[in-house]
Design a protein around this motif. Structure first.
Motif, mmCIF file in Angstrom:
data_model
loop_
_atom_site.group_PDB
_atom_site.id
_atom_site.type_symbol
_atom_site.label_atom_id
_atom_site.label_comp_id
_atom_site.label_asym_id
_atom_site.label_seq_id
_atom_site.Cartn_x
_atom_site.Cartn_y
_atom_site.Cartn_z
ATOM 1 N N PRO A 21 0.826 -1.208 0.000
ATOM 2 C CA PRO A 21 0.000 0.000 0.000
ATOM 3 C C PRO A 21 0.865 1.264 0.000
ATOM 4 O O PRO A 21 1.886 1.314 0.681
ATOM 5 C CB PRO A 21 -0.781 -0.088 1.323
ATOM 6 C CG PRO A 21 -0.561 -1.470 1.834
ATOM 7 C CD PRO A 21 0.741 -1.944 1.259
ATOM 8 N N GLU A 46 -0.837 -0.722 -4.170
ATOM 9 C CA GLU A 46 -2.169 -0.201 -3.837
ATOM 10 C C GLU A 46 -2.016 1.252 -3.441
ATOM 11 O O GLU A 46 -1.246 1.549 -2.510
ATOM 12 C CB GLU A 46 -2.798 -0.964 -2.679
ATOM 13 C CG GLU A 46 -4.135 -0.378 -2.247
ATOM 14 C CD GLU A 46 -4.631 -0.872 -0.902
ATOM 15 O OE1 GLU A 46 -3.821 -1.022 0.031
ATOM 16 O OE2 GLU A 46 -5.845 -1.140 -0.787
ATOM 17 N N ARG A 48 -3.648 3.947 -1.417
ATOM 18 C CA ARG A 48 -4.691 4.195 -0.433
ATOM 19 C C ARG A 48 -5.037 5.676 -0.475
ATOM 20 O O ARG A 48 -4.535 6.503 0.245
ATOM 21 C CB ARG A 48 -4.177 3.770 0.949
ATOM 22 C CG ARG A 48 -4.296 2.272 1.237
ATOM 23 C CD ARG A 48 -5.743 1.879 1.475
ATOM 24 N NE ARG A 48 -6.327 2.639 2.562
ATOM 25 C CZ ARG A 48 -6.231 2.286 3.846
ATOM 26 N NH1 ARG A 48 -5.576 1.180 4.186
ATOM 27 N NH2 ARG A 48 -6.756 3.033 4.782
ATOM 28 N N ARG A 82 -10.429 3.627 1.373
ATOM 29 C CA ARG A 82 -10.912 2.886 2.535
ATOM 30 C C ARG A 82 -11.739 3.837 3.383
ATOM 31 O O ARG A 82 -11.233 4.870 3.852
ATOM 32 C CB ARG A 82 -9.735 2.307 3.334
ATOM 33 C CG ARG A 82 -10.159 1.433 4.490
ATOM 34 C CD ARG A 82 -10.895 0.154 4.060
ATOM 35 N NE ARG A 82 -10.103 -0.707 3.193
ATOM 36 C CZ ARG A 82 -10.465 -1.105 1.975
ATOM 37 N NH1 ARG A 82 -11.624 -0.696 1.460
ATOM 38 N NH2 ARG A 82 -9.684 -1.841 1.234
ATOM 39 N N HIS A 143 -14.165 -5.252 5.942
ATOM 40 C CA HIS A 143 -13.165 -5.235 7.017
ATOM 41 C C HIS A 143 -13.867 -5.170 8.367
ATOM 42 O O HIS A 143 -14.850 -4.459 8.528
ATOM 43 C CB HIS A 143 -12.263 -3.998 6.872
ATOM 44 C CG HIS A 143 -11.669 -3.856 5.525
ATOM 45 N ND1 HIS A 143 -12.420 -3.451 4.443
ATOM 46 C CD2 HIS A 143 -10.426 -4.111 5.058
ATOM 47 C CE1 HIS A 143 -11.634 -3.447 3.375
ATOM 48 N NE2 HIS A 143 -10.447 -3.851 3.706
ATOM 49 N N LYS A 170 -12.320 -9.939 -1.061
ATOM 50 C CA LYS A 170 -11.353 -9.676 0.005
ATOM 51 C C LYS A 170 -12.025 -9.440 1.352
ATOM 52 O O LYS A 170 -12.988 -8.679 1.455
ATOM 53 C CB LYS A 170 -10.501 -8.450 -0.336
ATOM 54 C CG LYS A 170 -9.505 -8.070 0.749
ATOM 55 C CD LYS A 170 -8.509 -7.058 0.284
ATOM 56 C CE LYS A 170 -9.149 -5.754 -0.018
ATOM 57 N NZ LYS A 170 -8.205 -4.645 -0.166
ATOM 58 N N MET A 203 -7.268 -11.956 5.308
ATOM 59 C CA MET A 203 -6.217 -11.768 6.298
ATOM 60 C C MET A 203 -6.844 -11.607 7.676
ATOM 61 O O MET A 203 -7.912 -10.995 7.819
ATOM 62 C CB MET A 203 -5.325 -10.573 5.975
ATOM 63 C CG MET A 203 -5.966 -9.226 5.922
ATOM 64 S SD MET A 203 -6.884 -8.974 4.385
ATOM 65 C CE MET A 203 -5.563 -8.936 3.182
ATOM 66 N N MET A 205 -5.897 -9.832 10.978
ATOM 67 C CA MET A 205 -4.990 -8.715 11.190
ATOM 68 C C MET A 205 -4.272 -8.799 12.529
ATOM 69 O O MET A 205 -4.513 -9.700 13.332
ATOM 70 C CB MET A 205 -5.758 -7.391 11.084
ATOM 71 C CG MET A 205 -6.292 -7.122 9.679
ATOM 72 S SD MET A 205 -7.085 -5.501 9.526
ATOM 73 C CE MET A 205 -8.700 -5.854 10.238
ATOM 74 N N ARG A 213 -1.083 -14.066 6.766
ATOM 75 C CA ARG A 213 -0.486 -13.295 5.664
ATOM 76 C C ARG A 213 0.625 -14.080 4.963
ATOM 77 O O ARG A 213 1.153 -13.633 3.946
ATOM 78 C CB ARG A 213 0.064 -11.965 6.208
ATOM 79 C CG ARG A 213 -1.025 -11.050 6.805
ATOM 80 C CD ARG A 213 -0.446 -9.761 7.316
ATOM 81 N NE ARG A 213 -1.411 -8.905 7.994
ATOM 82 C CZ ARG A 213 -2.201 -8.034 7.366
ATOM 83 N NH1 ARG A 213 -2.141 -7.907 6.051
ATOM 84 N NH2 ARG A 213 -3.052 -7.261 8.034
ATOM 85 N N PHE A 225 -0.805 -8.376 1.735
ATOM 86 C CA PHE A 225 -0.337 -6.996 1.817
ATOM 87 C C PHE A 225 0.895 -6.926 2.700
ATOM 88 O O PHE A 225 0.886 -7.420 3.828
ATOM 89 C CB PHE A 225 -1.445 -6.091 2.361
ATOM 90 C CG PHE A 225 -2.557 -5.863 1.372
ATOM 91 C CD1 PHE A 225 -3.538 -6.824 1.182
ATOM 92 C CD2 PHE A 225 -2.604 -4.710 0.607
ATOM 93 C CE1 PHE A 225 -4.564 -6.635 0.264
ATOM 94 C CE2 PHE A 225 -3.631 -4.511 -0.315
ATOM 95 C CZ PHE A 225 -4.598 -5.471 -0.497
ATOM 96 N N SER A 232 -0.212 -0.153 6.307
ATOM 97 C CA SER A 232 -1.542 0.461 6.216
ATOM 98 C C SER A 232 -2.560 -0.289 7.068
ATOM 99 O O SER A 232 -3.741 0.049 7.084
ATOM 100 C CB SER A 232 -2.020 0.477 4.755
ATOM 101 O OG SER A 232 -2.234 -0.856 4.310
ATOM 102 N N ALA A 233 -2.090 -1.350 7.723
ATOM 103 C CA ALA A 233 -3.008 -2.078 8.614
ATOM 104 C C ALA A 233 -2.168 -2.882 9.603
ATOM 105 O O ALA A 233 -1.020 -3.250 9.309
ATOM 106 C CB ALA A 233 -3.922 -3.004 7.814
ATOM 107 N N GLN A 236 0.850 -6.218 9.142
ATOM 108 C CA GLN A 236 1.535 -6.385 7.865
ATOM 109 C C GLN A 236 3.019 -6.684 8.104
ATOM 110 O O GLN A 236 3.655 -6.114 8.974
ATOM 111 C CB GLN A 236 1.392 -5.128 6.993
ATOM 112 C CG GLN A 236 0.007 -4.988 6.385
ATOM 113 C CD GLN A 236 -0.158 -3.698 5.604
ATOM 114 O OE1 GLN A 236 0.747 -2.870 5.547
ATOM 115 N NE2 GLN A 236 -1.328 -3.497 5.032
HETATM 116 O O1 LIG Z 1 -8.051 -4.132 2.532
HETATM 117 C C1 LIG Z 1 -6.850 -4.076 2.683
HETATM 118 C C2 LIG Z 1 -6.098 -5.043 3.533
HETATM 119 C C3 LIG Z 1 -5.373 -4.321 4.646
HETATM 120 O O2 LIG Z 1 -6.344 -3.770 5.517
HETATM 121 C C4 LIG Z 1 -4.531 -5.302 5.436
HETATM 122 O O3 LIG Z 1 -5.024 -5.780 6.474
HETATM 123 O O4 LIG Z 1 -3.392 -5.574 4.998
HETATM 124 C C5 LIG Z 1 -4.513 -3.215 4.079
HETATM 125 C C6 LIG Z 1 -5.326 -2.225 3.232
HETATM 126 O O5 LIG Z 1 -4.481 -1.237 2.695
HETATM 127 C C7 LIG Z 1 -6.045 -2.950 2.127
HETATM 128 O O6 LIG Z 1 -6.873 -2.042 1.395
#
Ligand SMILES: O=C1C[C@@](O)(C(=O)O)C[C@@H](O)[C@@H]1O
Length: 252
Positions: A21, A46, A48, A82, A143, A170, A203, A205, A213, A225, A232-233, A236
């Motif tokens: 991202p 990506e 964002r 998002r 999400h 997703k 994923m 988180m 992941r 990601f 971004s989350a 990662q």
């Molecule tokens: O939807 C997703 C997945 C995400 O939220 C993650 O958990 O890696 C990261 C976001 O940038 C992406 O749009």
């Protein structure tokens, strides 16, 4: 399950594809994040756009999209707004969200576009139709930053995305326990084996969910990601660590 090809990558073939991202509130920050991304050599990028403070200025949005397209060269570009309801950086009205999606599609710069299921199934169906006509792939997304729904609910949500015509499905959820991570992995595997006509991206988180992941090739998630600087989350993994782990876990 159908495979989905975007430029030089095919989702559903080989290891999960690594997406980095690009966050950033200003053009300068976006340029810095993009340089970090290019150095990390992921499979796709990506943007964002919800991080960008000028995102609601159509001309600046179109200029940034054109800049990213040139800067990324042949790397596939996913464009995402998002929403705050789903963990994003800015609020957006329903009308502005729809305008954003159509401005991005009309720009011709995006290879893929993210559309949130909970912004409405009618909008998702419409965007899927319009995107298909323009050769753009749609990633339907959902999400939950608080919890992990029951497996049946996870499956139902992914199937709703598929029924709306999305190219990729997703779902990102937050685990409170190790059991929650197993629920997400089990739902992903069942979706792959019993329901998926389209590639799935899931994923769990946070630190607890990091294993999700890394194990997509086994359980059925076709994209992961990774971070090249600013994540971004939560949860990662850095791109170098991701590449090494995916190699160790190769199923071929
Ligand atoms: O939807 C997703 C997945 C995400 O939220 C993650 O958990 O890696 C990261 C976001 O940038 C992406 O749009």
């Amino acid at each position: 399950m159908n495979q989905v090809t975007v430029r030089n990558i095919t989702f559903g073939e080989g290891r999960p594809k690594i997406c980095v991202p690009i966050t950033g509130r200003t053009g300068e920050e976006i340029a810095l994040r993009t340089a970090e991304l290019k150095a990390a050599k992921p499979d796709l990028a990506e943007w964002r756009a919800d991080w960008y403070e000028e995102v609601f200025d159509r001309e600046k949005l179109e200029t940034m999209l054109a800049w990213l397209r040139v800067e990324l060269g042949g790397l596939p570009l996913l464009v995402t707004f998002r929403t705050r309801e789903e963990g994003g950086e800015q609020s957006i009205s329903a009308g502005a969200y729809e305008d954003f999606l159509r401005t991005v599609m009309d720009s011709g710069q995006a290879d893929l576009i993210d559309v949130e299921l909970f912004r409405g199934e009618e909008l998702l169906r419409d965007i899927c139709k319009e995107a298909k006509a323009q050769g753009i792939k749609v990633i339907a997304s959902s999400h939950d930053f608080e919890k992990t729904p029951a497996k049946e609910k996870i499956l139902a949500r992914l199937i709703r995305m598929q029924d709306c015509g999305a190219d990729l499905l997703k779902l990102a959820v937050m685990p409170q326990t190790a059991e929650d991570v197993l629920t997400l992995l089990s739902a992903t595997l069942e979706m792959k084996e019993q329901h998926a006509k389209q590639p799935v991206v899931t994923m769990s988180m946070g630190a607890k969910g990091a294993v999700s992941r890394l194990t997509g090739e086994l359980f059925g998630s076709v994209m992961t990601f990774g971070s090249a600087g600013v994540a971004s989350a939560p949860g990662q993994v850095s791109v170098p660590e991701l590449k090494a782990a995916l190699e160790v876990l190769r199923q071929a």
